[in-house]
Design a protein around this motif. Structure first.
Motif, short mmCIF file in Angstrom:
data_model
loop_
_atom_site.label_atom_id
_atom_site.label_comp_id
_atom_site.label_asym_id
_atom_site.label_seq_id
_atom_site.Cartn_x
_atom_site.Cartn_y
_atom_site.Cartn_z
N PHE A 54 0.53 111.65 101.96
CA PHE A 54 0.22 110.81 100.80
C PHE A 54 0.04 109.36 101.24
N GLY A 55 -0.62 108.59 100.42
CA GLY A 55 -0.80 107.17 100.67
C GLY A 55 -1.22 106.47 99.38
N THR A 56 -0.89 105.20 99.25
CA THR A 56 -1.22 104.46 98.04
C THR A 56 -2.73 104.30 97.89
N VAL A 57 -3.21 104.69 96.70
CA VAL A 57 -4.62 104.48 96.37
C VAL A 57 -4.81 103.04 95.91
N ALA A 58 -3.90 102.59 95.04
CA ALA A 58 -3.89 101.20 94.59
C ALA A 58 -2.56 100.58 95.03
N PRO A 59 -2.58 99.34 95.53
CA PRO A 59 -1.33 98.71 96.00
C PRO A 59 -0.34 98.50 94.85
N ILE A 60 0.93 98.43 95.22
CA ILE A 60 2.00 98.20 94.24
C ILE A 60 2.40 96.73 94.29
N PRO A 61 2.44 96.03 93.15
CA PRO A 61 2.80 94.60 93.16
C PRO A 61 4.27 94.41 93.50
N TYR A 62 4.55 93.38 94.30
CA TYR A 62 5.92 93.08 94.74
C TYR A 62 6.11 91.57 94.69
N MET A 63 6.90 91.10 93.72
CA MET A 63 7.17 89.66 93.58
C MET A 63 8.27 89.28 94.58
N ASP A 64 7.84 88.77 95.71
CA ASP A 64 8.76 88.52 96.82
C ASP A 64 9.69 87.34 96.52
N PRO A 65 11.01 87.57 96.48
CA PRO A 65 11.96 86.48 96.21
C PRO A 65 11.94 85.38 97.27
N PRO A 71 27.03 91.31 97.56
CA PRO A 71 27.19 92.73 97.91
C PRO A 71 25.86 93.30 98.37
N SER A 72 25.90 94.41 99.07
CA SER A 72 24.67 95.06 99.47
C SER A 72 23.93 95.55 98.22
N ALA A 73 22.63 95.30 98.19
CA ALA A 73 21.84 95.74 97.04
C ALA A 73 21.92 97.25 96.90
N THR A 74 22.09 97.72 95.68
CA THR A 74 22.21 99.15 95.43
C THR A 74 20.92 99.68 94.85
N ILE A 75 20.36 100.67 95.48
CA ILE A 75 19.12 101.26 95.03
C ILE A 75 19.38 102.09 93.77
N MET A 76 18.32 102.43 93.05
CA MET A 76 18.46 103.32 91.90
C MET A 76 19.15 104.61 92.34
N THR A 77 19.98 105.15 91.46
CA THR A 77 20.79 106.31 91.83
C THR A 77 19.93 107.55 92.13
N TYR A 78 20.48 108.40 92.98
CA TYR A 78 19.82 109.67 93.31
C TYR A 78 20.86 110.64 93.85
N GLU A 79 20.50 111.90 93.90
CA GLU A 79 21.37 112.93 94.46
C GLU A 79 20.65 113.59 95.63
N ALA A 129 9.97 98.68 92.65
CA ALA A 129 10.22 97.58 91.71
C ALA A 129 11.71 97.28 91.61
N ASN A 130 12.54 98.30 91.79
CA ASN A 130 13.98 98.12 91.75
C ASN A 130 14.47 97.17 92.84
N LEU A 131 13.78 97.20 94.00
CA LEU A 131 14.14 96.29 95.08
C LEU A 131 13.89 94.84 94.67
N VAL A 132 12.81 94.61 93.94
CA VAL A 132 12.51 93.26 93.45
C VAL A 132 13.61 92.80 92.50
N SER A 137 10.49 90.96 103.57
CA SER A 137 10.81 91.04 105.00
C SER A 137 11.93 92.03 105.28
N ASP A 138 12.70 92.38 104.24
CA ASP A 138 13.82 93.32 104.42
C ASP A 138 13.52 94.70 103.83
N ILE A 139 12.32 94.91 103.34
CA ILE A 139 12.03 96.13 102.59
C ILE A 139 12.23 97.40 103.43
N GLU A 140 11.93 97.32 104.72
CA GLU A 140 12.06 98.51 105.56
C GLU A 140 13.52 98.93 105.75
#
Length: 244
Positions: free
Chosen positions: A131-142, A107-115, A184-187, A194-197
């Motif tokens: 805004f922009g990241t001051v420190a990078p966010i870790p992403y464990m790429d599957p 199934p299509s991955a479902t992001i964390m809920t929002y309204e 992190a929810n995407l991970v 490669s699909d994050i965008e």
């Protein structure tokens, strides 16, 4: 003559006794035969039941029934993907011989809920913040199996609630801290870098919702202009993709 009568009576008595013995013996034999037949039937039935039970056990051992999702904790999953968050079943389940063609499509991955928000007209009170990241966010790429350091930047526009105030630096820190669990929810859902965008809009809407819930603002719009990697992560990522 008297002796003959006595002898005849004895013979008659012996004959009657032998007849009774024969009847008793026949009755015992019939009962024994009947018991043997019943026992034999019971044995056959028991063997049949045992075979059925063995077959049931074999089928149960060959087909897993359900599993608990390691990502969200949902129970009662019986397919290849979690009913709640879409995460893939653990290897121990997939390797147990369970195959269901109907469940074989992810199934299509479902992001964390929002309204989403119904915007209110506020004239010229809208504030735009970069805004922009001051420190990078870790992403464990599957896809590559390596940890990537993700950066992103963009803008957020908003209107401060009547009678409230909030500093721009504080709101920037909110944007970056609230973005981390969204990414992190995407991970957790197994989304490749490669699909994050493809999930940018969901992250933007989710962040807008999180900001409204955690700060005194409304009419919130988040726009992420670009995701990227640090130089070292980009080089490691490119090398890993070439080897795949």
């Amino acid at each position: 003559m008297k002796k003959l009568k006595i002898i005849g009576a004895l013979i008659l008595s012996i004959t009657m006794i032998m007849s009774c013995v024969a009847c008793s013996s026949k009755k015992d034999n019939d009962e024994e035969n009947e018991e043997t037949t019943t026992t034999s039937d019971a044995t056959v039935e028991t063997e049949g039941t045992t075979e059925s039970a063995a077959a049931a056990v074999e089928e149960t051992e060959g087909t897993a029934t359900e599993w608990i999702c390691e990502s969200c904790g949902a129970t009662g999953n019986t397919g290849r993907f979690c009913n709640e968050c879409g995460a893939m079943a653990p290897d121990s389940f997939l390797e147990d011989g369970y195959v269901d063609v109907a469940e074989n499509t992810a199934p299509s991955a479902t992001i964390m809920t929002y309204e989403t928000e119904e915007f209110v007209e506020e004239g010229t009170n809208t504030v735009e913040l970069t805004f922009g990241t001051v420190a990078p966010i870790p992403y464990m790429d599957p896809e590559t199996g390596i940890k990537l350091d993700v950066c992103f930047h963009g803008t957020v526009t908003y209107v401060v609630d009547e009678g409230e105030t909030i500093g721009s630096d504080l709101l920037k820190s909110y944007v970056l801290s609230l973005a981390q669990p969204r990414i992190a929810n995407l991970v957790d859902l197994g989304v490749n870098y490669s699909d994050i965008e493809s999930y940018t809009e969901d992250i933007e809407l989710g962040l807008a919702y999180d900001l409204r819930e955690n700060s005194p603002i409304h009419n919130v719009t988040v726009h992420i202009e670009e995701f990227g990697l640090t130089d070292s992560s980009q080089a490691e990522y490119d090398a890993a993709m070439e080897n795949n």
